[in-house]
Design a protein around this motif. Sequence first.
Motif, PDB file in Angstrom:
ATOM      1  N   ASN A 101      -7.969   3.514  -1.783  1.00 38.00           N
ATOM      2  CA  ASN A 101      -8.397   3.338  -3.174  1.00 38.00           C
ATOM      3  C   ASN A 101      -7.210   2.994  -4.068  1.00 38.00           C
ATOM      4  O   ASN A 101      -7.312   2.132  -4.945  1.00 38.00           O
ATOM      5  N   ILE A 102      -6.087   3.692  -3.862  1.00 34.46           N
ATOM      6  CA  ILE A 102      -4.902   3.440  -4.681  1.00 34.46           C
ATOM      7  C   ILE A 102      -4.337   2.050  -4.396  1.00 34.46           C
ATOM      8  O   ILE A 102      -3.904   1.336  -5.303  1.00 34.46           O
ATOM      9  N   LEU A 103      -4.360   1.646  -3.125  1.00 29.97           N
ATOM     10  CA  LEU A 103      -3.815   0.342  -2.737  1.00 29.97           C
ATOM     11  C   LEU A 103      -4.684  -0.823  -3.190  1.00 29.97           C
ATOM     12  O   LEU A 103      -4.185  -1.952  -3.331  1.00 29.97           O
ATOM     13  N   PHE A 104      -5.955  -0.582  -3.425  1.00 28.06           N
ATOM     14  CA  PHE A 104      -6.909  -1.667  -3.656  1.00 28.06           C
ATOM     15  C   PHE A 104      -6.463  -2.649  -4.752  1.00 28.06           C
ATOM     16  O   PHE A 104      -6.527  -3.866  -4.554  1.00 28.06           O
ATOM     17  N   PRO A 105      -6.018  -2.188  -5.932  1.00 29.29           N
ATOM     18  CA  PRO A 105      -5.609  -3.154  -6.964  1.00 29.29           C
ATOM     19  C   PRO A 105      -4.444  -4.037  -6.520  1.00 29.29           C
ATOM     20  O   PRO A 105      -4.371  -5.213  -6.899  1.00 29.29           O
ATOM     21  N   LEU A 106      -3.507  -3.485  -5.728  1.00 25.50           N
ATOM     22  CA  LEU A 106      -2.362  -4.262  -5.269  1.00 25.50           C
ATOM     23  C   LEU A 106      -2.785  -5.304  -4.234  1.00 25.50           C
ATOM     24  O   LEU A 106      -2.264  -6.434  -4.217  1.00 25.50           O
ATOM     25  N   GLU A 107      -3.729  -4.930  -3.385  1.00 29.82           N
ATOM     26  CA  GLU A 107      -4.174  -5.849  -2.346  1.00 29.82           C
ATOM     27  C   GLU A 107      -4.945  -7.029  -2.908  1.00 29.82           C
ATOM     28  O   GLU A 107      -5.094  -8.057  -2.243  1.00 29.82           O
ATOM     29  N   ASN A 108      -5.429  -6.891  -4.138  1.00 31.29           N
ATOM     30  CA  ASN A 108      -6.174  -7.984  -4.754  1.00 31.29           C
ATOM     31  C   ASN A 108      -5.302  -8.902  -5.603  1.00 31.29           C
ATOM     32  O   ASN A 108      -5.807  -9.847  -6.195  1.00 31.29           O
ATOM     33  N   LEU A 109      -4.010  -8.596  -5.691  1.00 30.49           N
ATOM     34  CA  LEU A 109      -3.105  -9.493  -6.399  1.00 30.49           C
ATOM     35  C   LEU A 109      -2.887 -10.760  -5.573  1.00 30.49           C
ATOM     36  O   LEU A 109      -2.914 -10.743  -4.352  1.00 30.49           O
ATOM     37  N   LYS A 110      -2.656 -11.864  -6.261  1.00 29.82           N
ATOM     38  CA  LYS A 110      -2.500 -13.157  -5.602  1.00 29.82           C
ATOM     39  C   LYS A 110      -1.113 -13.741  -5.852  1.00 29.82           C
ATOM     40  O   LYS A 110      -0.464 -13.439  -6.852  1.00 29.82           O
ATOM     41  N   GLY A 111      -0.696 -14.581  -4.938  1.00 29.09           N
ATOM     42  CA  GLY A 111       0.520 -15.357  -5.108  1.00 29.09           C
ATOM     43  C   GLY A 111       1.755 -14.518  -5.268  1.00 29.09           C
ATOM     44  O   GLY A 111       1.945 -13.492  -4.597  1.00 29.09           O
ATOM     45  N   LYS A 112       2.615 -14.918  -6.216  1.00 26.41           N
ATOM     46  CA  LYS A 112       3.900 -14.251  -6.409  1.00 26.41           C
ATOM     47  C   LYS A 112       3.746 -12.836  -6.934  1.00 26.41           C
ATOM     48  O   LYS A 112       4.680 -12.032  -6.847  1.00 26.41           O
ATOM     49  N   ASP A 113       2.589 -12.517  -7.511  1.00 23.52           N
ATOM     50  CA  ASP A 113       2.372 -11.167  -8.038  1.00 23.52           C
ATOM     51  C   ASP A 113       2.062 -10.153  -6.935  1.00 23.52           C
ATOM     52  O   ASP A 113       2.115  -8.951  -7.166  1.00 23.52           O
ATOM     53  N   ARG A 114       1.731 -10.630  -5.727  1.00 26.49           N
ATOM     54  CA  ARG A 114       1.334  -9.732  -4.644  1.00 26.49           C
ATOM     55  C   ARG A 114       2.568  -9.187  -3.935  1.00 26.49           C
ATOM     56  O   ARG A 114       3.358  -9.940  -3.349  1.00 26.49           O
ATOM     57  N   PRO A 115       2.766  -7.851  -3.945  1.00 23.74           N
ATOM     58  CA  PRO A 115       3.925  -7.269  -3.265  1.00 23.74           C
ATOM     59  C   PRO A 115       3.753  -7.330  -1.739  1.00 23.74           C
ATOM     60  O   PRO A 115       2.648  -7.552  -1.230  1.00 23.74           O
ATOM     61  N   SER A 116       4.823  -7.079  -1.044  1.00 22.69           N
ATOM     62  CA  SER A 116       4.740  -6.955   0.406  1.00 22.69           C
ATOM     63  C   SER A 116       3.976  -5.688   0.756  1.00 22.69           C
ATOM     64  O   SER A 116       3.832  -4.767  -0.066  1.00 22.69           O
ATOM     65  N   ARG A 117       3.491  -5.609   2.017  1.00 23.17           N
ATOM     66  CA  ARG A 117       2.775  -4.425   2.453  1.00 23.17           C
ATOM     67  C   ARG A 117       3.635  -3.170   2.327  1.00 23.17           C
ATOM     68  O   ARG A 117       3.170  -2.117   1.906  1.00 23.17           O
ATOM     69  N   GLN A 118       4.903  -3.290   2.661  1.00 25.04           N
ATOM     70  CA  GLN A 118       5.813  -2.159   2.556  1.00 25.04           C
ATOM     71  C   GLN A 118       5.973  -1.706   1.107  1.00 25.04           C
ATOM     72  O   GLN A 118       5.961  -0.515   0.804  1.00 25.04           O
ATOM     73  N   GLU A 119       6.106  -2.693   0.185  1.00 24.33           N
ATOM     74  CA  GLU A 119       6.248  -2.375  -1.235  1.00 24.33           C
ATOM     75  C   GLU A 119       4.967  -1.736  -1.776  1.00 24.33           C
ATOM     76  O   GLU A 119       5.008  -0.810  -2.600  1.00 24.33           O
ATOM     77  N   MET A 120       3.819  -2.233  -1.317  1.00 26.01           N
ATOM     78  CA  MET A 120       2.541  -1.644  -1.755  1.00 26.01           C
ATOM     79  C   MET A 120       2.482  -0.159  -1.416  1.00 26.01           C
ATOM     80  O   MET A 120       2.133   0.675  -2.257  1.00 26.01           O
ATOM     81  N   ARG A 121       2.814   0.175  -0.164  1.00 23.28           N
ATOM     82  CA  ARG A 121       2.734   1.563   0.268  1.00 23.28           C
ATOM     83  C   ARG A 121       3.762   2.434  -0.457  1.00 23.28           C
ATOM     84  O   ARG A 121       3.495   3.597  -0.778  1.00 23.28           O
ATOM     85  N   ARG A 122       4.925   1.868  -0.713  1.00 25.86           N
ATOM     86  CA  ARG A 122       5.945   2.621  -1.447  1.00 25.86           C
ATOM     87  C   ARG A 122       5.440   2.967  -2.847  1.00 25.86           C
ATOM     88  O   ARG A 122       5.559   4.109  -3.306  1.00 25.86           O
TER      89      ARG A 122
END
Length: 371
Positions: A101-122
Amino acid sequence: MPEIKLEHVTKRWGKFYAVDDLDLVIQDNAFVTLLGPSGCGKTTTLRMIAGLETPTSGRITIGDTVVFDSEAGINMPANKRKVGFLFQNYALYPHLTVMQNILFPLENLKGKDRPSRQEMRRRAMETAQLVQIEELLERKPKELSGGQQQRVAIARALVKMPRVLLLDEPLSNLDARLRLQTREEIVKIQKRTGITTLFVTHDQEEAMSISDKIVVMRDGVLMQQGAPQQVYDNPANLFVAKFLGTPPINVFEGEVKNGTLLLNGQPALPVPGAPDGTVFAGVRPEGFEPDRKGPVTCGLNRVEVLGRDTSIVCTHPACQTATLRAIIRSEQEVDAKQETVRFSLRPEKVFLFSRESEARIPFDTTPRPRA
């Protein structure tokens, strides 16, 4: 963090004005509450800032970015405004874990705004730690209490690192004890992050206790804004005076004559500077002082000992309600066996309002020595 600025913002559906010509500035890093009864336009205001509703006219700026301008034809999409929005019902995905649930907004970012998977989890872990739910990350929403679900919703709103945080009555589904605890946590989180926060509620006690500034609305119109205590002590009109305060203000039908307030034809308080005429007189419950020679005589119903304070429930022929309530210090004694009780009034706790417009009528409250 940026400030939020609304200039002449109006939202109209046909002939109905949900918000009418609203001018409002929310300073950066501030915790501001929109306060008012249901239907006053506070949630609509929040949704227009977020981009979930389109204003009929006006201009909205977040920091240096114009996100809406009716004249310039600007209407930035909601997902571009970098706003965190916390809904009343939390809106958690029941099939996802807390972490998902917390990751969901980050996973929906597109292009340059989308962080890496590692950055998302951090970022998700940091946000979970901020709201103290790191031990709940593998649970589903149905396995959480109401307060825990609320914290997950806050984490999901914060994980995108929004420029502003908007909260739409986020505590209304919680019981009284948990509501108190959660609102304290929200304030702590806001102070730690420094994020500009706009909070919507109809609960005046809640607004008074947590806000740097309150904005009181009625029928889509801004009635008054300022620091909570300042608005309470200096209401601009009868609506604000009646909406703020627990117990509520006592309202009397009175008359000013030769610089004196008359209640039921009897002199009650000098009000130098007030013009002659009929008025509404509002007296805060703490504005009554027991006084054996006091000018205001009330019928005594009962005396309620509340510990630190004592509540006196009584009647007066000029009062708009069947009973009025006076709050006095516990060490002030009132004989509960008497049929009447007499009071003097504290002038700084008495407000006069026009019978026609209900606007505040000022008078000089400087204390004067008794004769």
